[in-house]
Design a protein around this motif. Structure first.
Motif, mmCIF file in Angstrom:
data_model
loop_
_atom_site.group_PDB
_atom_site.id
_atom_site.type_symbol
_atom_site.label_atom_id
_atom_site.label_comp_id
_atom_site.label_asym_id
_atom_site.label_seq_id
_atom_site.Cartn_x
_atom_site.Cartn_y
_atom_site.Cartn_z
ATOM 1 N N ALA A 191 -40.927 10.850 -28.734
ATOM 2 C CA ALA A 191 -42.055 11.253 -27.895
ATOM 3 C C ALA A 191 -41.678 10.997 -26.448
ATOM 4 C CB ALA A 191 -43.322 10.489 -28.269
ATOM 5 N N GLU A 192 -41.811 12.011 -25.615
ATOM 6 C CA GLU A 192 -41.579 11.864 -24.182
ATOM 7 C C GLU A 192 -42.916 11.581 -23.498
ATOM 8 O OE1 GLU A 192 -37.670 14.738 -23.628
ATOM 9 O OE2 GLU A 192 -39.659 15.535 -23.122
ATOM 10 N N LEU A 193 -42.994 10.471 -22.781
ATOM 11 C CA LEU A 193 -44.241 10.034 -22.168
ATOM 12 C C LEU A 193 -44.042 9.841 -20.672
ATOM 13 C CD1 LEU A 193 -45.218 7.307 -24.788
ATOM 14 C CD2 LEU A 193 -45.960 9.690 -24.745
ATOM 15 N N HIS A 194 -44.919 10.421 -19.880
ATOM 16 C CA HIS A 194 -44.895 10.247 -18.429
ATOM 17 C C HIS A 194 -45.823 9.087 -18.079
ATOM 18 C CE1 HIS A 194 -42.612 13.959 -17.547
ATOM 19 N NE2 HIS A 194 -43.178 14.375 -18.673
ATOM 20 N N ILE A 195 -45.261 8.034 -17.527
ATOM 21 C CA ILE A 195 -46.028 6.818 -17.231
ATOM 22 C C ILE A 195 -45.756 6.387 -15.791
ATOM 23 C CG2 ILE A 195 -45.879 6.103 -19.649
ATOM 24 C CD1 ILE A 195 -43.896 3.926 -18.685
ATOM 25 N N ASP A 196 -46.535 5.404 -15.324
ATOM 26 C CA ASP A 196 -46.261 4.841 -14.002
ATOM 27 C C ASP A 196 -45.518 3.520 -14.155
ATOM 28 O OD1 ASP A 196 -48.198 2.932 -14.702
ATOM 29 O OD2 ASP A 196 -49.788 3.972 -13.611
ATOM 30 N N GLU A 197 -44.924 3.068 -13.060
ATOM 31 C CA GLU A 197 -44.094 1.871 -13.116
ATOM 32 C C GLU A 197 -44.881 0.604 -13.462
ATOM 33 O OE1 GLU A 197 -40.733 -0.496 -13.142
ATOM 34 O OE2 GLU A 197 -41.065 1.654 -13.398
ATOM 35 N N PRO A 198 -46.125 0.439 -13.022
ATOM 36 C CA PRO A 198 -46.860 -0.765 -13.447
ATOM 37 C C PRO A 198 -46.987 -0.883 -14.964
ATOM 38 C CG PRO A 198 -47.929 0.201 -11.539
ATOM 39 C CD PRO A 198 -46.854 1.164 -11.954
ATOM 40 N N LEU A 199 -47.183 0.235 -15.664
ATOM 41 C CA LEU A 199 -47.258 0.167 -17.126
ATOM 42 C C LEU A 199 -45.909 -0.220 -17.705
ATOM 43 C CD1 LEU A 199 -48.580 0.484 -19.841
ATOM 44 C CD2 LEU A 199 -48.260 2.976 -19.681
ATOM 45 N N ALA A 200 -44.830 0.331 -17.165
ATOM 46 C CA ALA A 200 -43.501 -0.033 -17.658
ATOM 47 C C ALA A 200 -43.257 -1.532 -17.500
ATOM 48 C CB ALA A 200 -42.428 0.762 -16.920
ATOM 49 N N ARG A 201 -43.718 -2.109 -16.383
ATOM 50 C CA ARG A 201 -43.535 -3.553 -16.175
ATOM 51 C C ARG A 201 -44.394 -4.361 -17.139
ATOM 52 N NH1 ARG A 201 -43.384 -2.147 -10.496
ATOM 53 N NH2 ARG A 201 -45.593 -2.687 -10.307
ATOM 54 N N ARG A 202 -45.580 -3.866 -17.463
ATOM 55 C CA ARG A 202 -46.428 -4.593 -18.415
ATOM 56 C C ARG A 202 -45.844 -4.578 -19.822
ATOM 57 N NH1 ARG A 202 -50.597 -1.699 -15.866
ATOM 58 N NH2 ARG A 202 -50.995 -0.438 -17.739
ATOM 59 N N LEU A 203 -45.140 -3.509 -20.159
ATOM 60 C CA LEU A 203 -44.559 -3.406 -21.491
ATOM 61 C C LEU A 203 -43.362 -4.339 -21.671
ATOM 62 C CD1 LEU A 203 -44.681 0.478 -21.897
ATOM 63 C CD2 LEU A 203 -46.027 -1.171 -23.196
ATOM 64 N N ALA A 204 -42.592 -4.533 -20.610
ATOM 65 C CA ALA A 204 -41.376 -5.347 -20.705
ATOM 66 C C ALA A 204 -41.723 -6.782 -21.083
ATOM 67 C CB ALA A 204 -40.628 -5.309 -19.379
ATOM 68 N N ASN A 205 -41.078 -7.284 -22.123
ATOM 69 C CA ASN A 205 -41.242 -8.659 -22.625
ATOM 70 C C ASN A 205 -42.616 -8.929 -23.226
ATOM 71 O OD1 ASN A 205 -38.603 -9.647 -21.954
ATOM 72 N ND2 ASN A 205 -39.259 -9.675 -19.813
ATOM 73 N N ARG A 206 -43.380 -7.890 -23.501
ATOM 74 C CA ARG A 206 -44.685 -8.073 -24.145
ATOM 75 C C ARG A 206 -44.484 -8.615 -25.561
ATOM 76 N NH1 ARG A 206 -48.791 -3.078 -24.253
ATOM 77 N NH2 ARG A 206 -49.209 -3.880 -22.155
ATOM 78 N N GLN A 207 -45.347 -9.531 -25.969
ATOM 79 C CA GLN A 207 -45.335 -10.037 -27.335
ATOM 80 C C GLN A 207 -46.398 -9.302 -28.148
ATOM 81 O OE1 GLN A 207 -45.618 -14.403 -26.434
ATOM 82 N NE2 GLN A 207 -43.748 -14.507 -27.663
ATOM 83 N N THR A 208 -45.978 -8.770 -29.302
ATOM 84 C CA THR A 208 -46.879 -7.994 -30.138
ATOM 85 C C THR A 208 -46.656 -8.364 -31.596
ATOM 86 O OG1 THR A 208 -45.316 -6.151 -30.435
ATOM 87 C CG2 THR A 208 -46.737 -6.070 -28.485
ATOM 88 N N GLY A 209 -47.249 -7.551 -32.496
ATOM 89 C CA GLY A 209 -47.094 -7.760 -33.936
ATOM 90 C C GLY A 209 -48.368 -8.298 -34.553
ATOM 91 N N LEU A 210 -48.473 -8.117 -35.869
ATOM 92 C CA LEU A 210 -49.637 -8.578 -36.619
ATOM 93 C C LEU A 210 -49.384 -9.986 -37.143
ATOM 94 C CD1 LEU A 210 -50.596 -5.391 -38.675
ATOM 95 C CD2 LEU A 210 -51.656 -6.249 -36.581
ATOM 96 N N ALA A 211 -50.177 -10.932 -36.660
ATOM 97 C CA ALA A 211 -50.013 -12.303 -37.126
ATOM 98 C C ALA A 211 -50.260 -12.419 -38.620
ATOM 99 C CB ALA A 211 -50.960 -13.224 -36.361
#
Length: 228
Positions: free
Chosen positions: A171-191
């Motif tokens: 999937a090609e997604l057009h995003i802004d740089e603040p969103l890219a920074r929020r995604l970096a090193n984000r912790q996710t997953g279902l506990a």
């Protein structure tokens, strides 16, 4: 004739699991395929593991089967199909980037495997499962819709021992740089499923150089570039 008459269960298996195995979509699909394409004399269900009260997980079987009159190796791990998505992040002024998950993988004894977001179908469709996994593993703020998903291919991952086929999408997604920074090193997953995931945002062209990874990650990258 009962289509399950050629199936038995290993002594000691929990009898409550028998009906769940027979009803599991991935077991039924495999069994029907074996009956259609081989001379299937018998199936022994050696073990099975359920993931919760409604989800059947791994099923270990041993088939006594012939092809062209000759016996074939019959041990198989049935786990069903999966899906993965190569996210191509397009942001003005930056090279194309992608998102990798970093998480522990006990089968390969690695606590830090980098790979594409992915998940098991559990009876669902490829596209709906892909959207669910992206929401769980990446986050709902990265908005991906079914119309954004483009199929690359579908392949078996280890047909010598496992039934799993994986659908590869991008999937090609057009995003802004603040969103890219929020995604970096984000912790996710279902506990609840003991998932502890950390996201890595990397340049797309750097993906082949991340070190040893899995087949879906490299194959998706090559197939995506072949389309360009």
């Amino acid at each position: 004739m009962d289509p399950t008459c050629d199936i038995s269960f290993a002594p000691g298996m929990d009898p409550a699991m028998h009906a769940r195995v027979l009803a599991a979509p991935h077991f039924r699909r495999w069994h029907e395929g074996m009956r259609a394409r081989f001379t299937l004399r018998h199936v022994m269900v050696r073990d099975a593991v359920a993931f919760g009260p409604t989800r059947m997980g791994f099923i270990l079987v041993e088939a006594d089967a012939l092809h062209d009159g000759q016996p074939v190796p019959g041990l198989a791990l049935l786990r069903g199909d999966s899906v993965s998505v190569l996210l191509v992040l397009k942001c003005p002024g930056y090279p194309d980037r992608t998102i990798l998950t970093c998480e522990a993988r006990v089968p390969i004894a690695r606590p830090d495997l980098l790979a594409l977001p992915a998940g098991m179908l559990d009876g669902g469709a490829f596209e709906s499962t892909a959207l669910r996994e992206l929401s769980e593993e990446v986050g709902a703020d990265l908005r991906v819709h079914e119309r954004d998903l483009v199929a690359l291919t579908q392949v078996w991952l280890s047909p010598g021992g496992c039934d799993e086929a994986i659908g590869l999408y991008f999937a090609e997604l057009h995003i802004d740089e603040p969103l890219a920074r929020r995604l970096a090193n984000r912790q996710t997953g279902l506990a609840s499923e003991h998932e502890h995931i950390r996201l890595h945002v990397i340049d797309l062209d750097h993906l082949p150089h991340i070190g040893m990874t899995d087949a879906k990650t490299l194959l998706s990258w090559h197939l995506y570039h072949a389309r360009q």
